[in-house]
Design a protein around this motif. Structure first.
Motif, PDB file in Angstrom:
ATOM      1  N   GLY A  21       0.789  -1.236   0.000  1.00  0.00           N
ATOM      2  CA  GLY A  21       0.000   0.000   0.000  1.00  0.00           C
ATOM      3  C   GLY A  21       0.816   1.278   0.000  1.00  0.00           C
ATOM      4  N   SER A  22       2.130   1.223   0.247  1.00  0.00           N
ATOM      5  CA  SER A  22       2.941   2.440   0.321  1.00  0.00           C
ATOM      6  C   SER A  22       3.339   2.976  -1.052  1.00  0.00           C
ATOM      7  N   HIS A  23       3.177   2.166  -2.097  1.00  0.00           N
ATOM      8  CA  HIS A  23       3.646   2.590  -3.410  1.00  0.00           C
ATOM      9  C   HIS A  23       2.774   3.702  -3.998  1.00  0.00           C
ATOM     10  N   GLY A  24       1.578   3.959  -3.464  1.00  0.00           N
ATOM     11  CA  GLY A  24       0.705   4.993  -4.012  1.00  0.00           C
ATOM     12  C   GLY A  24       0.590   6.235  -3.166  1.00  0.00           C
ATOM     13  N   SER A  25       1.344   6.352  -2.092  1.00  0.00           N
ATOM     14  CA  SER A  25       1.208   7.514  -1.209  1.00  0.00           C
ATOM     15  C   SER A  25       1.675   8.806  -1.868  1.00  0.00           C
ATOM     16  N   TRP A  26       2.622   8.727  -2.800  1.00  0.00           N
ATOM     17  CA  TRP A  26       3.111   9.936  -3.463  1.00  0.00           C
ATOM     18  C   TRP A  26       2.038  10.580  -4.316  1.00  0.00           C
ATOM     19  N   LYS A  27       1.090   9.772  -4.773  1.00  0.00           N
ATOM     20  CA  LYS A  27       0.025  10.314  -5.614  1.00  0.00           C
ATOM     21  C   LYS A  27      -0.855  11.280  -4.833  1.00  0.00           C
ATOM     22  N   ILE A  28      -1.056  10.989  -3.555  1.00  0.00           N
ATOM     23  CA  ILE A  28      -1.873  11.873  -2.726  1.00  0.00           C
ATOM     24  C   ILE A  28      -1.170  13.217  -2.535  1.00  0.00           C
ATOM     25  N   ALA A  29       0.132  13.146  -2.251  1.00  0.00           N
ATOM     26  CA  ALA A  29       0.892  14.390  -2.082  1.00  0.00           C
ATOM     27  C   ALA A  29       0.928  15.201  -3.377  1.00  0.00           C
ATOM     28  N   TYR A  30       1.066  14.507  -4.500  1.00  0.00           N
ATOM     29  CA  TYR A  30       1.097  15.200  -5.787  1.00  0.00           C
ATOM     30  C   TYR A  30      -0.252  15.836  -6.103  1.00  0.00           C
ATOM     31  N   ALA A  31      -1.330  15.121  -5.759  1.00  0.00           N
ATOM     32  CA  ALA A  31      -2.662  15.686  -5.997  1.00  0.00           C
ATOM     33  C   ALA A  31      -2.887  16.940  -5.148  1.00  0.00           C
ATOM     34  N   ASP A  32      -2.414  16.914  -3.901  1.00  0.00           N
ATOM     35  CA  ASP A  32      -2.525  18.113  -3.054  1.00  0.00           C
ATOM     36  C   ASP A  32      -1.734  19.277  -3.639  1.00  0.00           C
ATOM     37  N   PHE A  33      -0.564  18.968  -4.158  1.00  0.00           N
ATOM     38  CA  PHE A  33       0.269  20.015  -4.753  1.00  0.00           C
ATOM     39  C   PHE A  33      -0.408  20.628  -5.979  1.00  0.00           C
ATOM     40  N   MET A  34      -0.980  19.793  -6.838  1.00  0.00           N
ATOM     41  CA  MET A  34      -1.651  20.289  -8.037  1.00  0.00           C
ATOM     42  C   MET A  34      -2.886  21.110  -7.682  1.00  0.00           C
ATOM     43  N   THR A  35      -3.590  20.707  -6.640  1.00  0.00           N
ATOM     44  CA  THR A  35      -4.760  21.481  -6.209  1.00  0.00           C
ATOM     45  C   THR A  35      -4.343  22.862  -5.734  1.00  0.00           C
ATOM     46  N   ALA A  36      -3.248  22.914  -4.964  1.00  0.00           N
ATOM     47  CA  ALA A  36      -2.757  24.211  -4.484  1.00  0.00           C
ATOM     48  C   ALA A  36      -2.307  25.095  -5.648  1.00  0.00           C
ATOM     49  N   MET A  37      -1.636  24.510  -6.627  1.00  0.00           N
ATOM     50  CA  MET A  37      -1.186  25.293  -7.776  1.00  0.00           C
ATOM     51  C   MET A  37      -2.369  25.813  -8.590  1.00  0.00           C
ATOM     52  N   MET A  38      -3.401  24.980  -8.746  1.00  0.00           N
ATOM     53  CA  MET A  38      -4.580  25.413  -9.485  1.00  0.00           C
ATOM     54  C   MET A  38      -5.265  26.585  -8.772  1.00  0.00           C
ATOM     55  N   ALA A  39      -5.349  26.490  -7.456  1.00  0.00           N
ATOM     56  CA  ALA A  39      -5.949  27.585  -6.696  1.00  0.00           C
ATOM     57  C   ALA A  39      -5.110  28.855  -6.810  1.00  0.00           C
ATOM     58  N   PHE A  40      -3.787  28.700  -6.801  1.00  0.00           N
ATOM     59  CA  PHE A  40      -2.905  29.861  -6.904  1.00  0.00           C
ATOM     60  C   PHE A  40      -3.082  30.572  -8.254  1.00  0.00           C
ATOM     61  N   PHE A  41      -3.076  29.808  -9.346  1.00  0.00           N
ATOM     62  CA  PHE A  41      -3.223  30.418 -10.665  1.00  0.00           C
ATOM     63  C   PHE A  41      -4.627  30.991 -10.856  1.00  0.00           C
ATOM     64  N   LEU A  42      -5.622  30.399 -10.215  1.00  0.00           N
ATOM     65  CA  LEU A  42      -6.966  30.949 -10.287  1.00  0.00           C
ATOM     66  C   LEU A  42      -7.017  32.321  -9.617  1.00  0.00           C
ATOM     67  N   VAL A  43      -6.359  32.449  -8.459  1.00  0.00           N
ATOM     68  CA  VAL A  43      -6.303  33.737  -7.768  1.00  0.00           C
ATOM     69  C   VAL A  43      -5.550  34.773  -8.605  1.00  0.00           C
ATOM     70  N   MET A  44      -4.435  34.364  -9.218  1.00  0.00           N
ATOM     71  CA  MET A  44      -3.665  35.292 -10.053  1.00  0.00           C
ATOM     72  C   MET A  44      -4.485  35.761 -11.256  1.00  0.00           C
ATOM     73  N   TRP A  45      -5.265  34.863 -11.835  1.00  0.00           N
ATOM     74  CA  TRP A  45      -6.106  35.242 -12.979  1.00  0.00           C
ATOM     75  C   TRP A  45      -7.183  36.227 -12.563  1.00  0.00           C
ATOM     76  N   LEU A  46      -7.811  35.993 -11.400  1.00  0.00           N
ATOM     77  CA  LEU A  46      -8.851  36.895 -10.924  1.00  0.00           C
ATOM     78  C   LEU A  46      -8.293  38.291 -10.632  1.00  0.00           C
ATOM     79  N   ILE A  47      -7.083  38.342 -10.092  1.00  0.00           N
ATOM     80  CA  ILE A  47      -6.455  39.635  -9.798  1.00  0.00           C
ATOM     81  C   ILE A  47      -6.136  40.383 -11.089  1.00  0.00           C
ATOM     82  N   SER A  48      -5.709  39.640 -12.119  1.00  0.00           N
ATOM     83  CA  SER A  48      -5.314  40.299 -13.371  1.00  0.00           C
ATOM     84  C   SER A  48      -6.495  40.920 -14.095  1.00  0.00           C
TER      85      SER A  48
END
Length: 338
Positions: A21-48
């Protein structure tokens, strides 16, 4: 039975357990990272895409403490100092002054940021396009008080226009068509000015002169920008300056004085130009006869008593009409002009 005396050796082998079960734990961390990046770029777009008023409101929201926001108390713009008075009022009569947002200053800051980004994009475009990179010595781009100024200058060996005319050379065509789409990406309006050197036509200022030539070249540049994709409504002004504005540390006859100055205006300069050229409140006068007689007021004498003074009528006179001079066709300019 003699074999019973030998010691018995026990060999223990450890079994390596697989980490199931440990071989898939990185996917969760990567998904969290992508969610944060999507939120960041969404905020930057709204500001622009937000206008200056909305940006000020957003900034005020983040400066408001959470406790104050939840309890509907005064915002951070209101002073909570326990000392009465203060501010510029040393008499402490008017009390503390509520902080006001200067919208003009905020717009000025946004204009400056927008123009700096435009300059960076122009530099990147020039470096990426081999044709424009070869023409880099003909471009002067700098930030001035009025906005971002782009000057396209001549050289002795490579003029931007045909000699003594407003016909655009292929180099000038390439420059204007390349920068036109980028100018559409910002809301700022544009002023175009044509300049010449100080070599005069044979007829001087009486016929076709440097004034007409500089204005024609500026208008030809406007047409090239529109053909290159620029929105025609972004052009606020097209003027000809003749040889009145030479470059610093250059003589009047230098080839670099023959140039087109494209000014991307900031909001302050745009408003000044609009105010300067807007319709005034003056009453139009058809002829000089409609002017009323202006009488000078009576002057008091030395004793302080008013004595009757003869009225002095001041009437406007019209100057004699100058004889009509037919405008000659465009003559050949001095051979030194490129």
């Amino acid at each position: 039975m003699k074999h019973n005396n030998h010691p018995i050796v026990l060999v223990k082998r450890r079994k390596h357990k697989k980490h199931e079960g440990s071989h898939g734990s990185w996917k969760i961390a990567y998904a969290d990272f992508m969610t944060a990046m999507m939120a960041f770029f969404l905020v930057m777009w709204l500001i622009s895409i937000a206008n200056p008023k909305e940006l000020v409101q957003i900034a005020e929201y983040f400066r408001t403490p959470l406790k104050v926001a939840l309890s509907s108390g005064p915002r951070s713009a209101d002073s909570e100092s326990p000392i009465p008075g203060g501010g510029d009022d040393v008499t402490q009569i008017k009390g503390e002054v509520k902080r006001m947002v200067d919208m003009d200053a905020e717009r000025g800051k946004l204009d400056e940021i927008r123009l700096k980004r435009l300059r960076e994009r122009l530099d990147q475009l020039i470096e990426a396009d081999p044709r424009l990179k070869a023409l880099r010595p003909h471009l002067i781009i700098n930030l001035v008080d009025e906005g971002l100024r782009i000057q396209i200058i001549d050289s002795q060996n490579r003029p931007m226009f045909k000699t003594g005319s407003a016909q655009v050379e292929p180099y000038m065509h390439d420059i204007l068509h390349a920068i036109a789409p980028i100018l559409n990406d910002i809301p700022n309006r544009i002023s175009l000015a044509g300049h010449t050197d100080d070599f005069q036509y044979a007829s001087g200022d009486r016929g076709y002169s440097n004034w007409e030539l500089s204005a024609d070249r500026a208008n030809a540049s406007r047409r090239e920008l529109v053909q290159g994709g620029l929105d025609g409504g972004k052009i606020l002004r097209v003027i000809g300056m003749a040889d009145t504005m030479k470059l610093k540390d250059r003589s009047g006859g230098d080839a670099v004085n023959r140039r087109i100055s494209l000014l991307v205006l900031n909001r302050k300069t745009e408003l000044q130009i609009e105010k300067e050229n807007s319709e005034s409140d003056a009453i139009p006068i058809g002829n000089a006869d409609s002017l009323k007689t202006i009488t000078a007021p009576e002057m008091p004498d030395a004793a302080g008593e008013n004595t009757p003074q003869p009225e002095k009528a001041v009437t406007a006179t019209t100057p004699p009409a100058s004889p009509a001079v037919s405008e000659p066709t465009q003559p050949e300019r001095a051979s030194q002009q490129r």
